[in-house]
Design an enzyme around this catalytic site. Structure first.
Site, PDB file in Angstrom:
ATOM      1  N   GLY A 188       0.831  -1.213   0.000  1.00 40.48           N
ATOM      2  CA  GLY A 188       0.000   0.000   0.000  1.00 40.48           C
ATOM      3  C   GLY A 188       0.855   1.250   0.000  1.00 40.48           C
ATOM      4  N   ASN A 189       0.252   2.378   0.308  1.00 43.87           N
ATOM      5  CA  ASN A 189       1.021   3.617   0.403  1.00 43.87           C
ATOM      6  C   ASN A 189       0.365   4.528   1.445  1.00 43.87           C
ATOM      7  OD1 ASN A 189      -0.930   5.484  -0.986  1.00 43.87           O
ATOM      8  ND2 ASN A 189      -0.575   4.014  -2.640  1.00 43.87           N
ATOM      9  N   ARG A 190       0.933   5.715   1.630  1.00 42.57           N
ATOM     10  CA  ARG A 190       0.527   6.568   2.762  1.00 42.57           C
ATOM     11  C   ARG A 190      -0.602   7.553   2.447  1.00 42.57           C
ATOM     12  NH1 ARG A 190       4.463   5.385   6.352  1.00 42.57           N
ATOM     13  NH2 ARG A 190       6.491   4.886   5.462  1.00 42.57           N
TER      14      ARG A 190
END
Ligand code: PMT
Length: 414
Positions: free
Chosen positions: A211-213
């Site tokens: 995933g990412n932020r």
């Protein structure tokens, strides 16, 4: 966000009035000065004393002494913005027809500032032809209407008529205030705008993912501001954005992976006038996702590690046709921000790239604020640090400006 803004909260007589003190507290926390007017019916649902204590100012009522002469005109002249909350079918009807039979409606008739209406009522009253006509009249006159939610009503059954949570109305006011603060007007009336928000997720196994932020806040702020500017908005939410509250009039779609996002954005592109990719998309996914939780291989030495084979996801923006839709991408960079963004503008074949530096904690991912450089084929505009609603309004204003320039050149996406 609302520092120094003078906001008139006009409460009319519906059960949802009990939620207004919490809305007023939110306004005060956001830095606004608040004054309140109430109809006699509203006083049956919430006390004027509560509002007086919260705002530290007397409430404009029918028969009580107001600090200023001709209270309803004084309040009208004082306000920068007014919110009618909840707005009953009765008060909407009076407003649409210019009736001023109590202090609150008299004040509204005298007010020249922007007004936001938050209708809440029985679902049959909302769908009645007279209410529909009044709402259309008020929209036509330039008032901003927050549509009610579909949900469980005080009557004990479900329908469209519920007032959205105070948090949603507060965010709508941030969006309206950001639009009003711009020098030129932004109008997207009749335009279809598709926006993606949040971070995509790519499964490794049933319990883990890449995933990412991204929190989705930038994309959601764009959706609010576009909706307040009159657009028909579809917001495509990746997982992180799905928990953020949105206005009932914004259509939402939910996705998890980059390929799902690709399918939805490609379909929306066929209809959209403007398409904005604020979502943070995973460029890669695991080639062979495990159907079972991956376990440590205890027979192997520790250093062996785990190899994941990653394959490239489609570049969604690059694959979209820019013939009839104005395409906007973001560039999330940690260094050489503007150089990489310029390269993306050309390589992705889009009309605009909004560059943001995601290496800084106070802007970009997850924060309430951002600072961006907006690049088009013929312009570069820097928007300094500001709340994401203000950044969103500035981006939409640049989109409008650039599209109008393209109109003059006879471009087909208009
Ligand atoms: O969500 P927040 O917490 O509020 O944070 C906002 C944000 C930092 C996520 C947002 O402002 C932002 O920068 N979004 C784009 C993130 C990103 O994926 O940037 P990129 O530089 O990797 O991609 C460039 C553009 O191509 C983006 O518009 C992206 O949506 C799009 N893209 C990327 C990969 C891919 N396979 N297909 C794409 O279309």
């Amino acid at each position: 966000m609302l520092e120094g803004k003078k906001i008139a909260v006009m409460i009319t007589g519906g059960i949802a009035a009990y939620k207004v003190p919490s809305f007023v507290r939110g306004l005060i926390k956001a830095g606004a000065q608040v004054r309140v007017a109430m109809t006699p019916q509203a006083e049956k649902f919430v006390t004027a004393e509560t509002l007086k204590v919260l705002t530290k100012y007397p409430v404009l009522l029918e028969e009580q002494i107001y600090p200023e002469e001709v209270g309803h005109v004084h309040l009208a002249d004082w306000a920068d913005l007014a919110v009618v909350i909840p707005a009953t079918a009765n008060t909407l009807s009076k407003m649409a027809n210019g009736l001023a039979d109590n202090e609150l409606t008299s004040s509204l008739l005298a007010m020249t500032c922007p007004k936001m209406l938050v209708p809440a009522m029985n679902s049959n009253m909302w769908s009645n032809f007279a209410t529909k006509k009044n709402i259309a009249t008020l929209k036509e006159a330039g008032l901003f209407v927050i549509e009610p939610e579909d949900g469980f009503l005080a009557e004990g059954y479900s329908g469209k008529g519920r007032m959205p949570d105070p948090e949603v109305i507060l965010q709508a006011l941030y969006a309206l205030s950001a639009l009003e603060d711009l020098k030129g007007k932004v109008s997207l009336a009749g335009e279809k705008v598709a926006i993606s928000a949040g971070g995509t997720e790519e499964a490794i196994d049933p319990v883990r993912f890449i995933g990412n932020r991204s929190s989705g806040k930038m994309g959601v702020a764009l959706a609010y501001v576009a909706a307040l500017a009159g657009a028909e908005v579809t917001l495509v939410c990746a997982k992180s954005a799905q928990v953020l509250p949105v206005l009932p009039q914004i259509q939402t779609r939910e996705i998890t992976t980059a390929r799902e996002l690709n399918d939805v954005m490609t379909a929306l592109n066929a209809e959209a006038d403007v398409l904005i990719m604020a979502a943070a998309v995973s460029d890669f996914r695991v080639e062979n996702q495990s159907q079972r939780k991956i376990k440590k291989d205890k027979s192997k030495p520790k250093a062996t590690g785990l190899q994941l084979n990653l394959v490239e996801n489609p570049d969604i923006l690059k694959g979209l046709s820019n013939e009839t839709t104005y395409l906007v991408g973001f560039a999330a960079e940690t260094d050489h921000v503007e150089d990489y963004a310029k390269e993306k503008l050309q390589r992705k074949g889009v009309h605009m790239i909004v560059a943001n530096d995601v290496s800084q904690k106070n802007i970009g991912f997850g924060s309430e604020n951002n600072a961006v450089t907006i690049l088009t084929q013929h312009s570069e505009v820097k928007i300094p640090l500001a709340n994401k609603f203000k950044i969103a309004a500035a981006i939409l204003q640049e989109i409008q400006r650039d599209r109008h320039q393209e109109i003059k050149k006879g471009c087909s996406f208009l």
